[in-house]
Design an enzyme around this catalytic site. Sequence first.
Site, PDB file in Angstrom:
ATOM      1  N   GLN A 193       6.055  26.227 -53.586  1.00 29.97           N
ATOM      2  CA  GLN A 193       5.587  26.010 -52.112  1.00 29.97           C
ATOM      3  C   GLN A 193       4.246  25.272 -52.236  1.00 29.97           C
ATOM      4  O   GLN A 193       3.061  26.046 -52.458  1.00 29.97           O
ATOM      5  CB  GLN A 193       5.413  27.167 -51.259  1.00 29.97           C
ATOM      6  CG  GLN A 193       5.342  27.249 -49.939  1.00 29.97           C
ATOM      7  CD  GLN A 193       5.009  28.636 -49.332  1.00 29.97           C
ATOM      8  OE1 GLN A 193       4.645  29.335 -50.145  1.00 29.97           O
ATOM      9  NE2 GLN A 193       5.111  28.628 -47.885  1.00 29.97           N
ATOM     10  N   SER A 234      -0.293  26.058 -48.671  1.00 31.15           N
ATOM     11  CA  SER A 234      -1.953  26.403 -48.136  1.00 31.15           C
ATOM     12  C   SER A 234      -2.825  25.365 -48.979  1.00 31.15           C
ATOM     13  O   SER A 234      -2.466  24.728 -50.080  1.00 31.15           O
ATOM     14  CB  SER A 234      -2.213  27.813 -48.921  1.00 31.15           C
ATOM     15  OG  SER A 234      -1.637  28.827 -48.274  1.00 31.15           O
ATOM     16  N   SER A 248       2.808  29.395 -56.628  1.00 28.34           N
ATOM     17  CA  SER A 248       3.214  30.220 -57.457  1.00 28.34           C
ATOM     18  C   SER A 248       4.321  29.315 -58.032  1.00 28.34           C
ATOM     19  O   SER A 248       4.976  28.568 -57.400  1.00 28.34           O
ATOM     20  CB  SER A 248       3.745  31.573 -56.905  1.00 28.34           C
ATOM     21  OG  SER A 248       2.874  32.326 -56.439  1.00 28.34           O
ATOM     22  N   GLU A 282      10.117  33.822 -45.507  1.00 30.18           N
ATOM     23  CA  GLU A 282       9.272  34.547 -46.497  1.00 30.18           C
ATOM     24  C   GLU A 282       8.558  35.713 -46.178  1.00 30.18           C
ATOM     25  O   GLU A 282       8.585  36.806 -46.915  1.00 30.18           O
ATOM     26  CB  GLU A 282       7.837  33.380 -46.571  1.00 30.18           C
ATOM     27  CG  GLU A 282       7.010  34.096 -47.668  1.00 30.18           C
ATOM     28  CD  GLU A 282       5.787  32.923 -47.722  1.00 30.18           C
ATOM     29  OE1 GLU A 282       5.071  32.977 -48.926  1.00 30.18           O
ATOM     30  OE2 GLU A 282       5.540  32.183 -46.957  1.00 30.18           O
ATOM     31  N   GLU A 304      -4.886  39.444 -41.101  1.00 30.60           N
ATOM     32  CA  GLU A 304      -5.400  39.279 -39.846  1.00 30.60           C
ATOM     33  C   GLU A 304      -4.795  38.160 -38.870  1.00 30.60           C
ATOM     34  O   GLU A 304      -4.546  38.184 -37.548  1.00 30.60           O
ATOM     35  CB  GLU A 304      -6.762  38.753 -40.194  1.00 30.60           C
ATOM     36  CG  GLU A 304      -7.776  39.620 -40.759  1.00 30.60           C
ATOM     37  CD  GLU A 304      -7.485  39.984 -42.189  1.00 30.60           C
ATOM     38  OE1 GLU A 304      -8.079  40.760 -42.738  1.00 30.60           O
ATOM     39  OE2 GLU A 304      -6.823  39.059 -42.774  1.00 30.60           O
TER      40      GLU A 304
END
Length: 394
Positions: free
Chosen positions: A112, A115, A147, A230, A364
């Site tokens: 993936q 990010s 990952s 996910e 958060e």
Amino acid sequence: MSIQQNLQTRVRALLDQHDPATTDPQEFLGARFDAGLAWVHFPAGFGGLGLPHTYQAQVDAHLAAAGAPPAGGGRNIIGTGMAAPTIAVFGTEDQKRKFLRPLFTGEHLYCQLFSEPGAGSDLAAVATRAVRDGDDWIVNGQKVWTSMAQHAQMAILVARTDPNVPKHVGLTYFLCDMRQPGIDIRPLRQITGEAEFNEVFLTDVRVPDANRLGPEGGGWRVATTTLNNERVAIGARTGTPREGGHIGRVTEAWREQPALRNPAMHDEMMRLWVEAEVLRLTGERLRQQAATGQPGPEGAGMKVAFARLAQQISGFELELHPESGLQYDDWTLRRPETVDLIGRGPGYRYLRARGNSIEGGTSEILRNTISERVLGLPGEHRVDKTAAWKDLPR
């Protein structure tokens, strides 16, 4: 013939023609895909039969009992849990035909590429650029926390294709071949000493427009589908029995080693056991709800609850085995393909649980998702939702 009888007939035929004990795993999974038993709720011809998702558990149970290999060869969690349902929703007929079968057989392992160093919690702020060049896109940028990148043949990639519009609008979603030049993969060492994930640098990487998933500029909606799947996969883990997983290790020690017990810890032990059971049953209900359609933002709640409980259980376990945490010395730089929480010691579990509140969306940010999209509370004031991405401070 009922649906259930039809599925039983198909499973028996598959097992008769392809004995799992003697058939190559990829060959067996390919035959399963062709029989429509990969994902029964997918369309016919693309690994499914167009049936309700609820029948999948029946198929999985029969095949597992017969010793059949798991989907994706057991290593393709990102592919089967995140890429496949996204391709099923947004992919063209050609894309489904090209990508779903090798994904299910494990021929194509997925990672993936979402990010970035400056866009983790705020995924819409990604800066990796994709610029159109004829029938291709040229991609440049950096991704992080990736990952399986060192093993992957394919990646799900979100890149910015238009910096002149607000950040959520200028994103596009791609399926990227990880085996081409221009991709540099470097391990990232974590607090356990291992390197489960990587940072990935993309330099003039070519992605065909035929690998674009969804419309140009529509990447945020596509990525949201991936992220919802996910979070359900992380928070509502499938098939966990009562006292399964981490809580099982703690209750086992509590029962078998009375000397470890402290009367003052009894109430805490009971609270953790009850919360683990509530989480397990809630996860089962969420999976059943998700079976009727695409997972929604409710998965964020499960993921937050899972992360919090995992950290509390791991802390309690160290109180039962304080020497295990103090003696943790397994700092070997390994590149594990899976996270083995149960087979490792309490010290490892305590350290690894710190990442549960980060991976799959930080707790958060997910609390904001819950408050706004589940509870309907007013959103935070955001000045960056209407400004062009190129004008935002970074």
